[in-house]
Design a protein around this motif. Structure first.
Motif, mmCIF file in Angstrom:
data_model
loop_
_atom_site.group_PDB
_atom_site.id
_atom_site.type_symbol
_atom_site.label_atom_id
_atom_site.label_comp_id
_atom_site.label_asym_id
_atom_site.label_seq_id
_atom_site.Cartn_x
_atom_site.Cartn_y
_atom_site.Cartn_z
ATOM 1 N N ILE A 177 1.005 -1.090 0.116
ATOM 2 C CA ILE A 177 -0.188 0.124 -0.005
ATOM 3 C C ILE A 177 0.928 1.533 0.043
ATOM 4 C CG2 ILE A 177 -0.305 0.364 2.579
ATOM 5 C CD1 ILE A 177 -3.355 0.674 1.750
ATOM 6 N N ASP A 212 -10.757 3.891 0.586
ATOM 7 C CA ASP A 212 -11.169 5.319 1.049
ATOM 8 C C ASP A 212 -11.267 4.881 2.597
ATOM 9 O OD1 ASP A 212 -12.240 7.544 1.841
ATOM 10 O OD2 ASP A 212 -14.036 7.382 0.495
ATOM 11 N N GLU A 241 3.266 8.591 -0.498
ATOM 12 C CA GLU A 241 4.000 8.248 -1.981
ATOM 13 C C GLU A 241 5.179 7.082 -1.527
ATOM 14 O OE1 GLU A 241 5.530 12.133 -3.345
ATOM 15 O OE2 GLU A 241 3.377 12.905 -3.715
ATOM 16 N N SER A 248 -4.151 -2.233 -9.100
ATOM 17 C CA SER A 248 -4.471 -1.265 -8.102
ATOM 18 C C SER A 248 -5.786 -1.443 -7.643
ATOM 19 C CB SER A 248 -3.832 0.035 -8.299
ATOM 20 O OG SER A 248 -4.463 0.599 -9.181
ATOM 21 N N TYR A 249 -6.028 -0.999 -6.348
ATOM 22 C CA TYR A 249 -7.316 -0.584 -6.036
ATOM 23 C C TYR A 249 -7.127 0.484 -4.760
ATOM 24 C CZ TYR A 249 -11.607 -2.248 -3.450
ATOM 25 O OH TYR A 249 -12.767 -2.155 -2.942
ATOM 26 N N LEU A 250 -8.267 1.265 -4.765
ATOM 27 C CA LEU A 250 -8.135 2.625 -3.947
ATOM 28 C C LEU A 250 -9.036 2.094 -2.685
ATOM 29 C CD1 LEU A 250 -8.929 5.671 -6.299
ATOM 30 C CD2 LEU A 250 -6.981 4.944 -5.012
ATOM 31 N N LEU A 278 -7.547 8.635 0.836
ATOM 32 C CA LEU A 278 -7.331 7.678 -0.242
ATOM 33 C C LEU A 278 -6.134 7.107 -0.430
ATOM 34 C CD1 LEU A 278 -9.484 9.340 -3.321
ATOM 35 C CD2 LEU A 278 -10.544 7.648 -1.673
ATOM 36 N N TYR A 279 -5.965 5.734 -0.066
ATOM 37 C CA TYR A 279 -4.902 4.904 -0.402
ATOM 38 C C TYR A 279 -4.885 3.935 -1.455
ATOM 39 C CZ TYR A 279 -3.907 7.035 4.496
ATOM 40 O OH TYR A 279 -3.851 7.785 5.430
ATOM 41 N N SER A 280 -3.613 3.928 -2.134
ATOM 42 C CA SER A 280 -3.551 2.886 -3.316
ATOM 43 C C SER A 280 -2.983 1.566 -2.714
ATOM 44 C CB SER A 280 -2.660 3.597 -4.345
ATOM 45 O OG SER A 280 -3.235 4.504 -4.794
ATOM 46 N N TRP A 325 -1.712 -2.061 -4.141
ATOM 47 C CA TRP A 325 -1.266 -2.512 -5.279
ATOM 48 C C TRP A 325 -1.083 -4.256 -5.098
ATOM 49 C CZ3 TRP A 325 -0.004 -0.063 -9.818
ATOM 50 C CH2 TRP A 325 -0.069 1.478 -9.874
#
Length: 371
Positions: A32, A88, A36, A84-86, A66-68, A70
């Protein structure tokens, strides 16, 4: 999108990965991105019995946002694919602020109260009350994107002085709530006027200490000849002492008090004090014919006259120094008006100083003459 409920445990995300087309020894990595920076959550190697791979991410120590997430799959030959998936993350209540009134101490009752409430996932409910035990009311609202601006009329039942505890409470669309309290003190009564301590009728010092009493912790301004001369604050016991500079001649002095709400009191009783400039003249205690009389004046003199008297009040001599310097040394030959040397003894010297601007001052000195 993942939206946890109020319970902190709901901010723990469970990630299940089901291999659909994989071979033994293929690998799957999940990470995650936070600020960045990638944070690896788990890694698996596919086996013949792998049906569901599970790992978790604990978002309780993270900020809303929001976090990505992967996923990356790699086979033995080095081929890979990613997806990837967001997520919330929303575990905090809405943010609330007051826009009116802006200050906590008011000199008059406000006609209304206004503020805002913000949550990026929307606002579900909003309430406002004016006292700690009061009932919540529902203010008028106006929504702009994810922010709701609200306003309410000040209740007619609270048209009085005092302290009011304004509380706004709001709930977002996920059930998270928060509140904001703003305490307002309404003070419409001016403070009592200060009481000044007596001053001497005359002084030779250009500065004088003005003391007195007023309401504790109020600010006090002392006026000299209708101009602000000094400012101070009352102690917890209600006393103050403020130094001011006097004008040459007559001075009238009074003070006003200002409370924390900004109310100004009536002026205090007026005091009068006369500032008489005393010349800076130094005469040695034992005056001889070769002794110097030092003059150090604040203004330029036009004449300096020294009158000499015995202790019996008899006039002995007068010496006039014309066009003297503002700073200088002068001498007297110790002779009387008839040219005779005066006797040894104690004498009184009276200096009359005339200034170029038209003013004059008088200074007296006692000396011992020894020839």
């Amino acid at each position: 999108p993942y939206s946890p409920d109020i319970e902190p445990a709901d901010s723990v995300v469970t990630i299940e990965i089901t291999p659909l087309d994989a071979s033994p020894q293929d690998r799957v990595i999940a990470w995650i991105v936070i600020d960045e920076e990638p944070d690896t959550l788990c890694g698996f190697e596919i086996t013949e019995t792998s049906s569901s791979l599970v790992c978790t991410w604990d978002g309780r120590n993270q900020q809303d946002g929001l976090y990505s997430l992967w996923l990356k799959a790699l086979d033995r030959a080095g081929n890979s694919s990613t997806g990837s998936y967001l997520i919330d993350l929303d575990i905090e209540g809405p943010s609330i602020g007051f826009l009116h009134p802006l200050t906590s101490i008011l000199t008059s009752l406000p006609d209304s109260v206004s503020g805002f409430i913000h949550d990026r996932n929307g606002i579900d409910s909003l309430g406002l009350r004016f006292t700690e035990e009061g009932r919540f009311t529902y203010p008028t609202v106006r929504a702009i994107r994810d922010t709701v601006f609200w306003s309410a009329v000040w209740p007619e039942s609270l048209l009085m002085e005092g302290e009011f505890r304004l509380e706004c409470i709001g709930t977002d669309s996920l059930g998270h709530w928060s509140s904001q309290v703003f305490t307002v003190t309404v003070d419409t009564t001016p403070p009592m006027r200060p009481v000044l301590a007596a001053l001497p009728s005359e002084t030779g010092d250009p500065e004088v200490e003005v003391s007195g009493t007023s309401t504790p912790l109020d600010s006090v301004i002392v006026y000299v000849n209708d101009e602000p001369g000094g400012r101070g604050k009352c102690s917890a016991s209600g006393t103050f002492s403020i130094s001011v500079t006097l004008d040459l001649g007559s001075n009238w002095i009074y003070a006003i008090a200002i409370d924390v709400a900004g109310h100004v009191s009536a002026p205090s009783e007026t005091l009068w004090i006369e500032y008489v400039e005393r010349p800076g003249i130094w005469v040695p205690e034992h005056l001889q014919s070769d002794s110097s009389i030092e003059v150090n004046l604040a203004r330029k003199p036009s004449n300096i006259t020294m009158h000499v008297y015995s202790l019996d009040g008899e006039h002995v001599a007068s010496v006039v120094w014309k066009h003297p310097s503002q700073y200088g040394e002068y001498q007297w030959d110790l002779r009387d008006g008839e040219g005779n040397l005066v006797r040894n003894g104690v004498y009184v010297l009276i200096f009359e100083i005339d200034y170029t601007d038209g003013g004059s001052t008088v200074e007296r000195k006692a000396v011992v003459i020894s020839r």
